[in-house]
Structures are given as structure tokens and as C-alpha cells.
Motif scaffolding. Structure first.
Motif, PDB file in Angstrom:
ATOM      1  N   SER A 109     -89.077  -3.887  30.015  1.00 18.17           N
ATOM      2  CA  SER A 109     -88.152  -2.876  30.563  1.00 18.17           C
ATOM      3  C   SER A 109     -87.860  -3.088  32.037  1.00 18.17           C
ATOM      4  CB  SER A 109     -88.718  -1.458  30.346  1.00 18.17           C
ATOM      5  OG  SER A 109     -88.887  -1.198  28.978  1.00 18.17           O
ATOM      6  N   ARG A 110     -87.781  -4.356  32.467  1.00 17.65           N
ATOM      7  CA  ARG A 110     -87.500  -4.641  33.871  1.00 17.65           C
ATOM      8  C   ARG A 110     -85.998  -4.811  34.096  1.00 17.65           C
ATOM      9  NH1 ARG A 110     -92.140  -5.962  36.903  1.00 17.65           N
ATOM     10  NH2 ARG A 110     -93.974  -5.930  35.551  1.00 17.65           N
ATOM     11  N   ASP A 111     -85.583  -4.604  35.356  1.00 20.63           N
ATOM     12  CA  ASP A 111     -84.213  -4.917  35.731  1.00 20.63           C
ATOM     13  C   ASP A 111     -84.170  -6.340  36.277  1.00 20.63           C
ATOM     14  OD1 ASP A 111     -85.138  -4.840  38.410  1.00 20.63           O
ATOM     15  OD2 ASP A 111     -84.574  -2.735  38.631  1.00 20.63           O
ATOM     16  N   LEU A 112     -82.985  -6.788  36.694  1.00 16.32           N
ATOM     17  CA  LEU A 112     -82.858  -8.172  37.144  1.00 16.32           C
ATOM     18  C   LEU A 112     -83.337  -8.364  38.577  1.00 16.32           C
ATOM     19  CD1 LEU A 112     -79.528  -9.301  35.469  1.00 16.32           C
ATOM     20  CD2 LEU A 112     -81.890  -9.485  34.661  1.00 16.32           C
ATOM     21  N   LEU A 113     -83.841  -7.297  39.198  1.00 16.34           N
ATOM     22  CA  LEU A 113     -84.540  -7.425  40.473  1.00 16.34           C
ATOM     23  C   LEU A 113     -86.038  -7.614  40.251  1.00 16.34           C
ATOM     24  CD1 LEU A 113     -82.705  -4.690  42.599  1.00 16.34           C
ATOM     25  CD2 LEU A 113     -82.198  -7.139  42.416  1.00 16.34           C
ATOM     26  N   GLY A 114     -86.451  -7.513  38.989  1.00 18.79           N
ATOM     27  CA  GLY A 114     -87.841  -7.800  38.646  1.00 18.79           C
ATOM     28  C   GLY A 114     -88.747  -6.591  38.538  1.00 18.79           C
ATOM     29  N   PHE A 115     -88.186  -5.369  38.667  1.00 15.96           N
ATOM     30  CA  PHE A 115     -89.003  -4.160  38.632  1.00 15.96           C
ATOM     31  C   PHE A 115     -88.784  -3.397  37.331  1.00 15.96           C
ATOM     32  CE2 PHE A 115     -89.211  -5.228  43.014  1.00 15.96           C
ATOM     33  CZ  PHE A 115     -90.373  -4.640  43.516  1.00 15.96           C
ATOM     34  N   VAL A 116     -89.826  -2.719  36.871  1.00 16.31           N
ATOM     35  CA  VAL A 116     -89.734  -1.900  35.670  1.00 16.31           C
ATOM     36  C   VAL A 116     -88.871  -0.680  35.968  1.00 16.31           C
ATOM     37  CG1 VAL A 116     -91.032  -0.519  34.007  1.00 16.31           C
ATOM     38  CG2 VAL A 116     -91.975  -2.683  34.843  1.00 16.31           C
ATOM     39  N   GLY A 117     -87.968  -0.358  35.041  1.00 14.86           N
ATOM     40  CA  GLY A 117     -87.103   0.805  35.222  1.00 14.86           C
ATOM     41  C   GLY A 117     -87.486   1.940  34.283  1.00 14.86           C
ATOM     42  N   GLY A 118     -87.255   3.174  34.719  1.00 17.93           N
ATOM     43  CA  GLY A 118     -87.487   4.333  33.865  1.00 17.93           C
ATOM     44  C   GLY A 118     -88.935   4.702  33.663  1.00 17.93           C
ATOM     45  N   THR A 119     -89.828   4.247  34.557  1.00 12.33           N
ATOM     46  CA  THR A 119     -91.255   4.529  34.397  1.00 12.33           C
ATOM     47  C   THR A 119     -91.537   6.029  34.362  1.00 12.33           C
ATOM     48  OG1 THR A 119     -91.826   2.473  35.536  1.00 12.33           O
ATOM     49  CG2 THR A 119     -93.539   4.140  35.391  1.00 12.33           C
ATOM     50  N   ARG A 156     -78.709 -11.111  44.287  1.00 14.29           N
ATOM     51  CA  ARG A 156     -80.041 -11.629  43.968  1.00 14.29           C
ATOM     52  C   ARG A 156     -80.524 -12.643  44.996  1.00 14.29           C
ATOM     53  NH1 ARG A 156     -80.296 -14.124  38.501  1.00 14.29           N
ATOM     54  NH2 ARG A 156     -82.550 -13.852  38.658  1.00 14.29           N
ATOM     55  N   ASP A 157     -79.603 -13.397  45.585  1.00 14.27           N
ATOM     56  CA  ASP A 157     -80.030 -14.367  46.597  1.00 14.27           C
ATOM     57  C   ASP A 157     -80.679 -13.662  47.780  1.00 14.27           C
ATOM     58  OD1 ASP A 157     -79.126 -16.487  45.080  1.00 14.27           O
ATOM     59  OD2 ASP A 157     -77.172 -16.570  46.067  1.00 14.27           O
ATOM     60  N   ALA A 158     -80.021 -12.595  48.261  1.00  8.35           N
ATOM     61  CA  ALA A 158     -80.579 -11.850  49.386  1.00  8.35           C
ATOM     62  C   ALA A 158     -81.888 -11.160  48.992  1.00  8.35           C
ATOM     63  CB  ALA A 158     -79.567 -10.825  49.894  1.00  8.35           C
ATOM     64  N   TRP A 159     -81.908 -10.608  47.775  1.00 10.76           N
ATOM     65  CA  TRP A 159     -83.106  -9.914  47.308  1.00 10.76           C
ATOM     66  C   TRP A 159     -84.286 -10.875  47.163  1.00 10.76           C
ATOM     67  CZ3 TRP A 159     -84.922  -5.150  46.847  1.00 10.76           C
ATOM     68  CH2 TRP A 159     -85.993  -4.901  45.994  1.00 10.76           C
ATOM     69  N   ASP A 160     -84.025 -12.021  46.570  1.00 13.13           N
ATOM     70  CA  ASP A 160     -85.107 -12.980  46.338  1.00 13.13           C
ATOM     71  C   ASP A 160     -85.640 -13.578  47.632  1.00 13.13           C
ATOM     72  OD1 ASP A 160     -84.935 -12.537  43.643  1.00 13.13           O
ATOM     73  OD2 ASP A 160     -83.709 -14.316  43.217  1.00 13.13           O
ATOM     74  N   SER A 161     -84.853 -13.479  48.702  1.00 12.82           N
ATOM     75  CA  SER A 161     -85.317 -14.001  49.986  1.00 12.82           C
ATOM     76  C   SER A 161     -86.310 -13.057  50.666  1.00 12.82           C
ATOM     77  CB  SER A 161     -84.133 -14.257  50.918  1.00 12.82           C
ATOM     78  OG  SER A 161     -83.546 -13.035  51.346  1.00 12.82           O
ATOM     79  N   LEU A 162     -86.402 -11.812  50.169  1.00  9.80           N
ATOM     80  CA  LEU A 162     -87.338 -10.849  50.751  1.00  9.80           C
ATOM     81  C   LEU A 162     -88.761 -11.138  50.296  1.00  9.80           C
ATOM     82  CD1 LEU A 162     -85.615  -7.353  50.329  1.00  9.80           C
ATOM     83  CD2 LEU A 162     -85.728  -8.754  52.389  1.00  9.80           C
ATOM     84  N   PRO A 163     -89.739 -10.962  51.162  1.00 13.68           N
ATOM     85  CA  PRO A 163     -91.141 -11.011  50.718  1.00 13.68           C
ATOM     86  C   PRO A 163     -91.387  -9.915  49.682  1.00 13.68           C
ATOM     87  CG  PRO A 163     -90.991 -11.073  53.112  1.00 13.68           C
ATOM     88  CD  PRO A 163     -89.622 -10.736  52.618  1.00 13.68           C
ATOM     89  N   ILE A 164     -92.327 -10.142  48.786  1.00 11.57           N
ATOM     90  CA  ILE A 164     -92.623  -9.171  47.732  1.00 11.57           C
ATOM     91  C   ILE A 164     -92.944  -7.800  48.324  1.00 11.57           C
ATOM     92  CG2 ILE A 164     -94.196  -8.584  45.854  1.00 11.57           C
ATOM     93  CD1 ILE A 164     -92.297 -10.807  45.170  1.00 11.57           C
ATOM     94  N   GLU A 165     -93.651  -7.786  49.443  1.00  9.69           N
ATOM     95  CA  GLU A 165     -94.035  -6.506  50.051  1.00  9.69           C
ATOM     96  C   GLU A 165     -92.798  -5.697  50.459  1.00  9.69           C
ATOM     97  OE1 GLU A 165     -95.202  -9.442  50.873  1.00  9.69           O
ATOM     98  OE2 GLU A 165     -97.262  -9.318  50.107  1.00  9.69           O
ATOM     99  N   GLU A 166     -91.756  -6.376  50.954  1.00 11.33           N
ATOM    100  CA  GLU A 166     -90.537  -5.664  51.340  1.00 11.33           C
ATOM    101  C   GLU A 166     -89.779  -5.180  50.104  1.00 11.33           C
ATOM    102  OE1 GLU A 166     -87.940  -7.121  54.370  1.00 11.33           O
ATOM    103  OE2 GLU A 166     -89.527  -8.311  55.310  1.00 11.33           O
ATOM    104  N   GLN A 167     -89.779  -5.977  49.058  1.00 12.18           N
ATOM    105  CA  GLN A 167     -89.158  -5.534  47.805  1.00 12.18           C
ATOM    106  C   GLN A 167     -89.856  -4.270  47.296  1.00 12.18           C
ATOM    107  OE1 GLN A 167     -89.137  -8.669  44.909  1.00 12.18           O
ATOM    108  NE2 GLN A 167     -87.835 -10.025  46.129  1.00 12.18           N
ATOM    109  N   GLU A 168     -91.180  -4.283  47.318  1.00 11.04           N
ATOM    110  CA  GLU A 168     -91.933  -3.126  46.849  1.00 11.04           C
ATOM    111  C   GLU A 168     -91.673  -1.904  47.722  1.00 11.04           C
ATOM    112  OE1 GLU A 168     -95.722  -5.432  44.777  1.00 11.04           O
ATOM    113  OE2 GLU A 168     -95.887  -4.759  46.858  1.00 11.04           O
TER     114      GLU A 168
END
Length: 284
Positions: A109-119, A156-168
Motif C-alpha cells: 500500500s505504498r505510493d510512488l514516493l515510497g511511503f505507506v498510504g492510508g495507515t 521523483r528526481d527531486a524527491w529521490d535526491s533528499l536524504p531519507i531523514e528529510e523525506q520522513e
């Protein structure tokens, strides 16, 4: 259009019967504010109105009105195709398709940013309480629901360039484990910080999300189709205002720097019995 909507339940049964689990094929019909007055006589849904466009300090949520929303779900794409194809055949000459999006389930149930949606979706009977309007909320159309839809395109290019901690930090949850960050570690502009809505007594107000990822590789198009059902559309609208207009220390939701809203619509979903009973035609 009225003839086609009246036949929808029968069409769903006919197509769904080909599957081992006929009930796995679902279809929802939403009617927008303008179309309601042209299709239905009698009382309007109490909270039905056009989707409100939002112009924020950084990002906008556009309004892209449409008369009907058809939300088809199944565990097989051929069932979705068959039902939508037969429905559109019945509607031929009466409607034109303004937007069509084919969503899919992505891993857990993840989105294309890699996070689970609807938790945080309510579950079981609780989901029905938040999704379906009671007689007190909707005296003329109890059992109906309001759905807001938006198509978001991801950079996605800009998103994937972020460190995981910033994405979280932008989402407010851990990426791998899907655990919400502690309040003292969660940025003010995190998605979960802005979309938690409470009433005057501090009780959380919920919606039922049915988001789906979608893609088109040749166009480098990757996104999330937001679908939020609620007994009261005001809950979803407040979430969107928080995200796009900001609150307190957050000018906007950080996630919007990587996800652009391209559509926006609000529809009322009447109970299936309402469509089957064919309400009287409005006077011209």
C-alpha cells in the motif's frame, strides 16, 4: 445519463459474476453540485457545493469541475475495464471523458514516493461511521458520502535526491517501518502534522482514503490519485486548507514541494438504492 446510472447496479453484478468473488468488483458514482440540479429533483445534499480552489503562498489546489465521478475497484484490471467500458457505452453521446486514471496497488500500500498510504484510516464499522452520513448529518440523503478527488504529480528526481531523514520529516512517518514520528521530532510542515484535524473537544476527525498510485513511463508521469470519502466534506477541506494555505509555523505542507495538484473535484455519492429508484426528473 439517468438511464445509465439506473442500470449500473445490474451491470456491476453481470461483470462481477465472472470473478470467483463477485463482491470484489466495486463501483462508486459521485455527482457534483451542478450536475445534481440537472439530474435530480427534490432536496439537495446538505453539504454539496463546488470544489473550492485554494491559492496558497507557495502552491495552489485547482478546481477542475466534472459532472460525474466513476470510481471502479477490483483485484483484476480486466474487471475494471469491462465495467467501465460497458458503462461508457451506455453513456455514449451524453458525456465526454475529462480525466481517466488507472491506479494500481504498489507493494504494501505504498505510493510512488515510497511511503505507506492510508495507515490511519478508520477500520471496520468505524470506517462506515466516518464515510457515510447519518440521518442527522444528511436528513434527506442518509447513507450517502462526500468524496474529494485530486490528481498529484510527483517530482521523483527531486524527491529521490533528499536524504531519507528529510523525506520522513516531510511525511511525518518512518519510510521503512511506517511508524509516525514523535511530536517533538516532527516538523511543523509534515504531512501528518497538517492533516490531523480535531473538533473543539480535542477528538480527531477522520476520513477514509482510497488513494492509488499511477504512472506513465513514456511521459515520465508518476503520481498519486487522492480519493477521500467523508460523511462531512468539511473535514477533508480543512486538511487541504492546512496543506495549501498553512497554519501557524507552517506556510504549507512540505510534501507539496514535490507533489503538484493538477485536478480537484467534490462529489456526493448517493446510496445505491437512490440511483436504482430513479428520482423524478427536474422540471425544465
Amino acid at each position: 445519463m439517468r438511464d445509465a446510472l439506473e442500470a449500473l447496479a445490474s451491470l456491476r453484478r453481470s461483470v462481477g459474476f465472472r470473478n470467483r468473488d463477485p463482491e470484489s468488483l466495486k463501483v462508486v458514482v459521485g455527482i457534483d453540485s451542478d450536475a445534481w440540479d440537472r439530474l435530480v429533483s427534490g432536496p439537495r445534499p446538505a453539504r454539496l457545493h463546488p470544489f473550492t480552489a485554494l491559492k496558497g503562498p507557495v502552491h495552489d489546489a485547482p478546481a477542475t469541475p466534472g459532472d460525474l465521478l466513476l470510481h471502479v475497484r477490483a483485484d483484476r484490471m480486466d474487471l475494471c475495464f469491462e465495467l467501465a467500458d460497458r458503462m461508457l457505452s451506455r453513456l455514449r453521446g451524453a458525456v465526454s471523458v475529462a480525466d481517466e486514471t488507472h491506479g494500481f496497488g504498489y507493494f504494501d500500500s505504498r505510493d510512488l514516493l515510497g511511503f505507506v498510504g492510508g495507515t490511519e484510516n478508520p477500520e471496520g464499522a468505524d470506517a462506515g461511521t466516518w464515510a457515510y452520513a447519518s440521518a442527522a448529518q444528511e436528513p434527506d440523503h442518509p447513507g450517502g458520502s462526500y468524496v474529494i478527488v485530486q490528481k498529484y504529480l510527483h517530482d521523483r528526481d527531486a524527491w529521490d535526491s533528499l536524504p531519507i531523514e528529510e523525506q520522513e520529516g516531510a511525511v511525518g512517518r518512518t519510510k521503512a517501518e511506517d511508524i509516525e514520528l514523535d511530536d517533538d521530532a516532527k516538523p511543523a510542515d509534515a504531512h501528518t502534522a497538517l492533516t490531523v484535524i480535531e473538533d473543539a473537544g480535542g477528538n480527531e476527525l477522520k476520513i477514509v482514503r482510497r488513494n492509488m498510485p499511477f504512472f506513465q513511463h513514456d511521459q515520465r508521469t508518476y503520481g498519486t490519485y487522492f480519493i477521500g470519502y467523508a460523511a462531512d466534506p468539511g473535514i477533508t477541506e480543512q486538511m487541504l486548507r492546512n496543506m495549501f494555505l498553512g497554519i501557524e509555523d507552517a506556510s504549507h505542507g512540505r510534501i507539496l514541494d514535490f507533489s503538484t495538484a493538477t485536478t480537484g473535484g467534490l462529489f456526493f455519492v448517493p446510496p445505491a438504492s437512490f440511483l436504482a429508484d430513479r428520482p423524478p426528473t427536474p422540471a425544465v
